[in-house]
Design an enzyme around this catalytic site. Structure first.
Site, mmCIF file in Angstrom:
data_model
loop_
_atom_site.group_PDB
_atom_site.id
_atom_site.type_symbol
_atom_site.label_atom_id
_atom_site.label_comp_id
_atom_site.label_asym_id
_atom_site.label_seq_id
_atom_site.Cartn_x
_atom_site.Cartn_y
_atom_site.Cartn_z
ATOM 1 C CD GLN A 174 7.354 -1.003 -25.853
ATOM 2 O OE1 GLN A 174 8.140 -1.932 -25.850
ATOM 3 N NE2 GLN A 174 7.034 -0.329 -24.765
ATOM 4 C CG HIS A 192 10.971 -3.712 -29.540
ATOM 5 N ND1 HIS A 192 11.399 -2.902 -28.510
ATOM 6 C CD2 HIS A 192 9.872 -4.345 -29.079
ATOM 7 C CE1 HIS A 192 10.587 -3.057 -27.473
ATOM 8 N NE2 HIS A 192 9.654 -3.924 -27.793
ATOM 9 C CD GLU A 213 8.000 -7.282 -27.293
ATOM 10 O OE1 GLU A 213 9.083 -6.690 -27.165
ATOM 11 O OE2 GLU A 213 6.960 -6.893 -26.755
ATOM 12 C CG HIS A 272 4.549 -3.813 -29.151
ATOM 13 N ND1 HIS A 272 5.591 -3.631 -30.014
ATOM 14 C CD2 HIS A 272 5.115 -3.958 -27.931
ATOM 15 C CE1 HIS A 272 6.740 -3.681 -29.361
ATOM 16 N NE2 HIS A 272 6.484 -3.872 -28.075
ATOM 17 N NE ARG A 294 9.588 4.700 -22.966
ATOM 18 C CZ ARG A 294 10.739 5.084 -22.421
ATOM 19 N NH1 ARG A 294 11.262 6.261 -22.695
ATOM 20 N NH2 ARG A 294 11.345 4.304 -21.561
HETATM 21 ZN ZN ZN Z 1 7.967 -4.284 -26.603
#
Ligand code: ZN
Length: 318
Positions: free
Chosen positions: A95, A97, A114, A171, A191
Site C-alpha cells: 500500500q 498513503h 506513519e 510499504h 492498496r
Molecule cells: Zn500503511
C-alpha cells in the site's frame, strides 16, 4: 487537577490479523482475526475513551473539541495523531498513503505519514519498504504487469527496529510482525496489491491502482534516520524521529527517571514491563498494554520500575 488520561480503545478485525493482541497484551478480542488496536485515537473510525479521573467516560475527540486546554490550546480541527498496535498474522496489503494536500482534496481528511516500532518479529520476518521503479511510467507498467518481485523492495526486520514511512512510500508489514505505529490521524490507504487473497465471503479487497500511482514517490526515497540515545543511569531515552508530524521516543525505565514536558501534550504506550508513573505526588501503576496521554497541565512526571515505553508528541506542523 493534574492526572494522566488513561484510555480504552477500539479493536479492528482484519483479514491479516490474529490473536496476539490478546495473548501478548491481554485485550479482549471480538474474533479470531484482530489486526489493530487503535490505542490512542480520536479518528471517527475508532475513538478512545478516558477511563479514569475527572474526564472518565469522555471520548478523545470530544475532549479535543471542548477541552482544548488539555492539549495546550494547540490549533487544528482534528487531534493530529493516532497510535496503533498491529498484529500481522499474515501480510498486510502492499500500500501507499497520500500526503495532506492529496488526502484533503480527495478524501476529506489528513494524509498519512506513519512510523513503526517493531515490538516483535518471528525469525525470517520481512517488510516491503520502497520500490525499484525509476519513473512513474515504469511504476505503472510494473504494477499492471504484476511484476511484484521486480518492483517491491523487501527487507528483513527484528524486534526493536524502527522505520519512518512518509506518505508516498510503498510499504507492507509482513507476516509474523507486531508493530507499534505512530501516525497522522488518517484512515486513507491506497492498496496496490493484496496477494490475490479473498475474505471469508470469497471477495477480493478493493485495490486503488490509479490513486497509488498518483501519490507514490518516484523514484523511492529511503529516509535517513539519525537515532540518538541518551542514558540516565540504567535508564535511557532514544529519539527515533523528529518530524513536522510527530516526534517519537523510546523510554527504557530501569529503576527511576524523571521527565519534564517538552511539548503541549505527550502520548504514552507501555509495550513491556511493569512499574508506575508518579504525577503530582500520586502514583499510578503501569503494565504493558496501557496507553495514556499526559495533558498540558502536567509539567513533570517520574517513571519507576522496569518499563519499555514508546512515547510521541505532535510535530511542529501537526
Ligand atoms: Zn500503511
Amino acid at each position: 487537577m493534574q492526572e494522566p488520561l488513561f484510555l480504552k480503545s477500539v479493536l479492528q478485525e482484519k483479514i491479516w490479523g490474529g490473536q496476539k493482541l490478546h495473548t501478548v497484551f491481554g485485550y479482549d478480542l471480538p474474533s479470531d482475526k484482530v489486526g489493530e488496536y487503535w490505542a490512542i485515537s480520536a479518528h471517527p473510525h475508532g475513538v478512545s475513551t478516558v477511563e479514569n479521573g475527572e474526564f472518565s467516560g469522555h471520548k478523545l475527540d470530544e475532549l479535543w473539541a471542548n477541552h482544548r486546554e488539555l492539549f495546550g490550546n494547540t490549533k487544528g480541527d482534528v487531534f493530529p495523531l493516532l497510535t496503533k498496535i498491529l498484529d500481522a498474522e499474515d501480510w498486510l496489503s502492499v500500500q501507499v498513503h497520500p500526503d495532506d494536500a492529496y488526502a484533503l482534496k480527495h478524501e476529506g481528511e489528513l494524509g498519512k505519514t506513519e512510523c513503526w516500532y517493531i515490538i516483535d518479529a518471528e525469525p525470517g520476518s520481512e517488510i516491503i519498504y520502497g520500490h525499484n521503479a525509476k519513473t512513474r511510467e515504469e511504476l505503472a507498467e510494473m504494477i499492471y504487469d504484476e511484476r511484484w518481485d521486480d518492483l517491491l523492495t523487501k527487507i528483513p526486520v527484528k524486534k526493536g527496529d524502527f522505520f519512518y514511512v512518509p506518505s508516498g512510500t510503498m510499504h507492507a508489514i509482513g507476516k509474523g510482525i507486531m508493530v507499534l505505529e505512530t501516525q497522522q490521524s488518517s484512515d486513507t490507504t491506497y492498496r496496490v496489491y493484496d496477494f490475490d487473497r479473498k475474505d471469508d465471503q470469497g471477495n477480493l479487497r478493493e485495490l486503488h491502482i490509479k490513486q497509488s500511482i498518483d501519490v507514490m514517490t518516484v523514484p523511492a526515497k529511503t529516509p535517513e534516520l539519525d537515532i540518538e540515545t541518551v542514558s540516565y543511569g540504567d535508564s535511557s531515552v532514544k529519539t527515533f524521529v523528529e518530524t513536522e508530524f510527530f516526534n517519537v521516543y523510546e523510554w527504557k525505565v530501569r529503576g527511576s527517571i524523571k521527565f519534564e514536558k517538552n511539548a503541549p501534550y505527550t502520548l504514552v504506550s507501555v509495550i513491556d514491563g511493569k512499574g508506575a508513573i508518579i504525577v503530582d505526588g500520586k502514583e499510578y501503576s503501569l503494565v504493558k498494554g496501557q496507553h495514556f496521554i499526559l495533558p498540558a497541565d502536567i509539567p513533570s512526571w517520574e517513571l519507576t520500575g522496569n518499563l519499555d515505553i514508546i512515547a510521541s508528541i505532535p510535530g511542529v506542523n501537526a
